[in-house]
Design a protein around this motif. Structure first.
Motif, PDB file in Angstrom:
ATOM      1  N   TYR B 157      35.929  40.384  47.496  1.00  0.00           N
ATOM      2  CA  TYR B 157      35.971  39.777  45.940  1.00  0.00           C
ATOM      3  C   TYR B 157      34.520  38.961  45.151  1.00  0.00           C
ATOM      4  O   TYR B 157      33.811  38.970  46.298  1.00  0.00           O
ATOM      5  CB  TYR B 157      36.695  37.990  46.148  1.00  0.00           C
ATOM      6  CG  TYR B 157      35.614  37.003  46.971  1.00  0.00           C
ATOM      7  CD1 TYR B 157      35.119  36.292  46.714  1.00  0.00           C
ATOM      8  CD2 TYR B 157      36.716  37.162  47.595  1.00  0.00           C
ATOM      9  CE1 TYR B 157      35.087  35.000  48.172  1.00  0.00           C
ATOM     10  CE2 TYR B 157      36.303  35.935  48.897  1.00  0.00           C
ATOM     11  CZ  TYR B 157      35.404  34.945  47.841  1.00  0.00           C
ATOM     12  OH  TYR B 157      34.405  34.446  49.824  1.00  0.00           O
ATOM     13  N   LYS B 196      37.125  34.687  42.108  1.00  0.00           N
ATOM     14  CA  LYS B 196      38.549  35.431  42.452  1.00  0.00           C
ATOM     15  C   LYS B 196      39.309  36.219  42.023  1.00  0.00           C
ATOM     16  O   LYS B 196      40.192  36.939  42.378  1.00  0.00           O
ATOM     17  CB  LYS B 196      38.969  34.879  43.585  1.00  0.00           C
ATOM     18  CG  LYS B 196      38.134  34.623  45.769  1.00  0.00           C
ATOM     19  CD  LYS B 196      38.875  33.475  46.102  1.00  0.00           C
ATOM     20  CE  LYS B 196      37.527  33.044  47.030  1.00  0.00           C
ATOM     21  NZ  LYS B 196      38.384  32.589  48.174  1.00  0.00           N
ATOM     22  N   VAL B 199      38.472  41.643  38.554  1.00  0.00           N
ATOM     23  CA  VAL B 199      38.888  43.213  39.110  1.00  0.00           C
ATOM     24  C   VAL B 199      37.767  44.105  39.403  1.00  0.00           C
ATOM     25  O   VAL B 199      37.401  44.814  39.439  1.00  0.00           O
ATOM     26  CB  VAL B 199      40.002  43.225  38.388  1.00  0.00           C
ATOM     27  CG1 VAL B 199      41.122  42.072  39.327  1.00  0.00           C
ATOM     28  CG2 VAL B 199      40.226  43.038  37.284  1.00  0.00           C
ATOM     29  N   PHE B 252      36.793  46.148  45.260  1.00  0.00           N
ATOM     30  CA  PHE B 252      37.343  44.685  45.809  1.00  0.00           C
ATOM     31  C   PHE B 252      38.371  45.118  46.724  1.00  0.00           C
ATOM     32  O   PHE B 252      39.003  46.032  46.476  1.00  0.00           O
ATOM     33  CB  PHE B 252      37.523  44.321  44.068  1.00  0.00           C
ATOM     34  CG  PHE B 252      35.699  43.581  43.772  1.00  0.00           C
ATOM     35  CD1 PHE B 252      35.278  42.948  43.671  1.00  0.00           C
ATOM     36  CD2 PHE B 252      35.410  44.435  42.124  1.00  0.00           C
ATOM     37  CE1 PHE B 252      34.057  42.864  43.302  1.00  0.00           C
ATOM     38  CE2 PHE B 252      33.795  44.309  41.177  1.00  0.00           C
ATOM     39  CZ  PHE B 252      33.551  43.674  42.202  1.00  0.00           C
ATOM     40  N   LEU B 254      41.829  44.645  46.023  1.00  0.00           N
ATOM     41  CA  LEU B 254      42.384  44.065  44.577  1.00  0.00           C
ATOM     42  C   LEU B 254      43.978  44.547  44.492  1.00  0.00           C
ATOM     43  O   LEU B 254      44.031  45.229  45.193  1.00  0.00           O
ATOM     44  CB  LEU B 254      42.521  44.782  43.680  1.00  0.00           C
ATOM     45  CG  LEU B 254      40.448  44.549  42.958  1.00  0.00           C
ATOM     46  CD1 LEU B 254      40.561  45.563  42.029  1.00  0.00           C
ATOM     47  CD2 LEU B 254      40.714  43.616  42.064  1.00  0.00           C
ATOM     48  N   SER B 288      43.651  39.879  40.947  1.00  0.00           N
ATOM     49  CA  SER B 288      42.456  39.561  42.371  1.00  0.00           C
ATOM     50  C   SER B 288      44.018  39.671  43.238  1.00  0.00           C
ATOM     51  O   SER B 288      45.119  38.586  43.200  1.00  0.00           O
ATOM     52  CB  SER B 288      42.043  39.401  42.340  1.00  0.00           C
ATOM     53  OG  SER B 288      41.896  37.091  42.566  1.00  0.00           O
TER      54      SER B 288
END
Lengths: 257, 595
Positions: B157, B196, B199, B252, B254, B288
């Motif tokens: 994140y 968090k 994205v 990230f 995701l 996320s």
């Protein structure tokens, strides 16, 4: 109005009484007597009976106000200075000039008197002195009158009294010095000057001894009363007054011109 | 008398004015030259950063001696503290611009009584002197460029951070357009805030600092932008019957949701089956992991996919010339030719023609039609003739063909029309009705075939199959009649005019034309199918059953490929040169149709 203290009131009464006595002496109550004295006065002027005198003396000076002020000054410094002198009796000097009529002399008198005080302390680090010097310049008019009493064994010795009143100008100098031993520390000095004038009266008894037909010695002993002079020295101490009140003993040499 | 004169003389010798004299000296022991002392500043550091008007105080341990005075000196300021110096404090305010953000000295001289009791000690002039200096820097927070940045946490994140100036006491907060970003951790002087929900894309973060003492007027802000590239969401062919939907490789971690839970998870791609003529839309919700249950996704992307090349135009193929003819413009119809690869439709007027074109196998004759008109083209691809108002009824797959002798054949209800599109002048057109269907019966699909030389037309209706001899272009003579309704579909051989492929009683057979004699049976593992078309280039048969398409090699009966379609039987699809041309797209099946 400032309330007069009892001592001031007494002095005021004494001075007024003496002045009234002098005035009463000069006042004739009958025309004949007046005329007789007027003639004698004319004779005296014609005969130029002028007496000049110089004298030294000794007097005590009250200075109670300054004594308190000095203590206050010392407390301000915080230095436990020890008094060396505290307004002691000190010699005085004067001159006068008078004329005689009848059995009395009337004249003018100028007198200089001084006194002072010191407190000091010294150690390895510094020396501290706190000095007062007071000078009095007295200008008065006086009347001397013999009372006619003589000792049988010393008939030349004459007795009388003197009444004098006038104004006295006071000059006061205060100087405090703090001189440090380390040269890198700057010395400190405080100087205060003050001046004032007030009225006085001085009654005295006299004893006179002729030296020649035209000169004599005279011993005066009396007291000096005055209105204290108010002084304001610094905001650190309250307003105070200076009084020259005290005894006076004077030895006077007089020459008849 | 003598005494009198002596006294008089003494008076005269006396000074006229009183003069004070005398000095009282006292012995006092000198103090030691030095004395131990310690000083601690309220901010107990040698180098001190301050950020606003700051109060300083100090503690002095003079080991029993009294602090007489302290002299504070910094820049052009000097503060002398004498009264109650032990408890004194002072402020250092913001200096002028020249001295901001620079080091300057703060020096305090401490004068401590020796305690000797001497006069100089009493008047506080005899002291032990201790001087101490600190470095001070006033940091102008309002204009300070604090280092900010961002990184990706090992857990996948986004973390944004700010490096807090040393010893700055207060609270930093972070927000993203008013949405607070929680503080996650510290690393030395670096303060991290974890977003968090991030994205990708551009986001602006604002760091705010506030001192601890609740003085609301002391706010300081620093803004910066985070911009990670968007995820590339794409669909690409994955074999002839599937597509691979992928969404890039985000740094990230995701959570993805494809087409409302068609797929959900953390993978980066997904294989989706797709029909040959299907245009499929895809949407991808990107979140996320902490926000998978949110109603609205953080990001939403869409794409669409269709197999092969988008070809909205109509075209035909000449096997002899191995060339494609493409219909281009409807208002002024013209055609162009193309080799391999065939061009992709563009969103302009070049390939938007709705004129359906047909060419003879030898490529000499090209004709086309729209709703009401017939267009005849020269060999140089220009429009030669427009025949209006032919009045065609459309069924699912109306039949059109151009033979090598220039006969443009088309069907209208139970009537077949032939028009001369060649240079010959001995005939123009003729029509004939079949008796295989009623007037208004639509002929079934894939039941008309021209021999490529134009001499025969094979028709199957409800009442059976007939092969007509139209070689004189004047009359339609029945050359063969087959009453058996078991022939459900057929297609002319693309290169040999004497042959025809037919499905007879469920069997794929090669027969002669016009005799319809069996040449051979072609054994294939399929039932209930119909012939759709045959590729004149590869001679591969395309059959259909339900929505499935089957590609067979008629020489061996080998099934080469099977594909799913979406009712492709409704369309006039082409299989030419191994290219399956449909209404919207063309798929090159070359690699799958290897015999």
């Amino acid at each position: 109005m400032k309330k007069l203290t009892s001592a001031t009131s007494v002095r005021f009464v004494v001075i007024l009484t003496l002045l009234s006595v002098v005035a009463g002496t000069l006042t004739s109550q009958e025309n004949e007597v007046f005329n007789s004295r007027y003639k004698m006065w004319e004779n005296m002027i014609e005969k130029n009976h002028v007496y000049i005198s110089a004298y030294v003396g000794h007097g005590s000076y009250s200075m109670n106000g300054l004594k308190k002020v000095h203590e206050q000054f010392l407390s301000l410094y915080g230095i436990a200075a020890i008094p060396n002198s505290n307004f002691p009796p000190y010699p005085l000097y004067g001159i006068s000039i008078a004329r005689k009529y009848d059995n009395a002399r009337f004249g003018f008198d100028f007198e200089y008197m001084s006194t002072g005080a010191r407190s000091s302390l010294a150690d390895y680090s510094a020396q501290f002195t706190s000095d007062f010097i007071c000078k009095g310049y007295k200008f008065g008019i006086f009347l001397e009158k013999e009372i006619g009493y003589r000792f049988p064994k010393a008939e030349k010795l004459e007795f009388g009294y003197v009444i004098e009143a006038g104004a006295i100008t006071t000059k006061m100098d205060y100087e405090a010095n703090l001189n440090y031993s380390p040269p890198e520390i700057n010395d400190e000095k405080l100087m205060i000057e003050a001046e004032g004038t007030s009225l006085f009266a001085e009654p005295a008894l006299l004893a006179r001894w002729p030296l020649t037909r035209t000169s004599f010695l005279q011993l005066n002993a009396g007291f000096f009363f005055d209105f204290p002079v108010e002084f304001y020295m610094t905001y650190h101490v309250p307003q105070t007054s200076i009084s020259w009140f005290g005894y006076r003993v004077k030895l006077k040499f007089t020459q008849r011109l | 008398m003598k005494i009198f004169y002596i006294l008089l003389s003494l008076l005269l010798f006396t000074s006229c004015t009183f003069e004070p004299d005398g000095l009282n000296y006292v012995e006092i022991e000198k103090p030691a030259d030095t004395h131990p002392m310690e000083v601690t500043l309220s901010i107990d550091r040698d180098s001190i950063y301050i950020y606003r008007s700051t109060n300083f105080s100090y503690k002095i341990n003079s080991n029993g001696k009294k602090l007489n005075a302290a002299v504070v000196k910094y820049l052009d300021n000097e503060i002398i503290m004498t009264a109650n110096a032990e408890n004194f404090s002072f402020y250092i305010d913001k200096p002028n611009t020249d001295n901001t953000n620079k080091w300057f000295d703060l020096t305090i001289d401490f004068y401590v009584s020796t305690g000797s009791g001497s006069i100089a000690d009493v008047v506080k002039m005899e002291n032990y002197l201790m001087s101490k200096t600190w470095k001070i820097q006033f940091v102008d927070l309002q204009n300070a460029k604090l280092k900010t940045g961002h990184k990706i946490h090992p857990d996948g994140y986004l973390e944004v951070y700010i490096i807090k100036p040393s010893y700055l006491e207060g609270k930093f907060t972070c927000d993203n357009f008013g949405i607070p970003i929680p503080h996650s951790r510290n690393s030395g002087d670096t303060l991290f805030f974890a977003d968090k929900s991030y994205v990708y894309g551009t986001e602006r973060y604002q760091m705010t600092f506030k001192f601890d003492d609740n003085q609301n007027y002391n706010w300081y802000n620093w803004s910066f932008t985070v911009n990670y590239p968007e995820i590339e969401f794409k669909a690409e062919a994955y074999g002839p019957d599937s597509c691979k939907v992928s969404w890039g490789n985000s740094p990230f971690k995701l959570y993805y949701n494809l087409n409302n839970n068609l797929y959900s998870g953390f993978d980066k791609a997904y294989i989706v089956p797709i029909m040959v003529n299907e245009k499929k839309s895809f949407n991808l919700k990107i979140n996320s992991p902490n926000y998978v249950n949110e109603t609205y996704s953080r990001e939403y992307k869409t794409t669409e996919f269709i197999q092969g090349t988008q070809t909205y135009y109509n075209m035909c193929y000449s096997v002899d010339k191995d060339i494609f003819f493409i219909s281009s413009n409807e208002s002024l119809p013209y055609i162009s030719s193309s080799g391999i690869p065939i061009p992709k439709s563009e969103n302009n007027a070049q390939y938007n023609s709705k004129v359906n074109i047909y060419c003879s196998p030898n490529g000499k004759y090209i004709a086309g039609h729209s709703y009401l008109n017939i267009y005849i083209y020269n060999e140089n691809l220009t429009l030669a003739k427009k025949i209006p108002d032919i009045g065609l009824d459309y069924n699912y797959r109306p039949y059109f063909a151009v033979t090598n002798d220039g006969a443009f054949t088309y069907q209208h209800r139970n009537t077949l029309h032939l028009r001369n599109v060649s240079e010959r002048t001995d005939w123009e057109s003729f029509s004939f009705k079949t008796d295989l269907d009623s007037l208004y019966t639509n002929i079934y699909l894939s039941v008309i075939a021209n021999s490529i030389d134009g001499k025969y037309i094979c028709v199957r209706g409800l009442n059976g199959l007939k092969i007509y001899d139209v070689s004189d272009h004047q009359t339609a003579r029945v050359a063969y009649t087959h009453p058996d309704k078991g022939v459900n579909s057929f297609v002319a051989h693309p290169t040999d005019p004497g042959l025809i492929y037919a499905v007879v009683n469920g069997e794929l057979q090669l027969r002669t034309c016009p005799g319809f004699e069996l040449v051979k049976n072609i054994d294939i593992e399929l039932a209930d199918y119909k012939i759709y078309t045959i590729d004149p280039y590869s001679r591969i048969l395309m059959m259909w059953k339900n929505d499935d398409l089957y590609f067979y090699d008629p020489d061996t009966g080998q099934k080469l490929l099977q594909l799913k379609s979406n009712q492709l039987w409704r369309q006039q699809a082409l299989l030419v040169r191994n290219h399956l041309k449909m209404a919207n797209n063309t798929i090159d099946l070359t690699q799958y149709l290897q015999k």
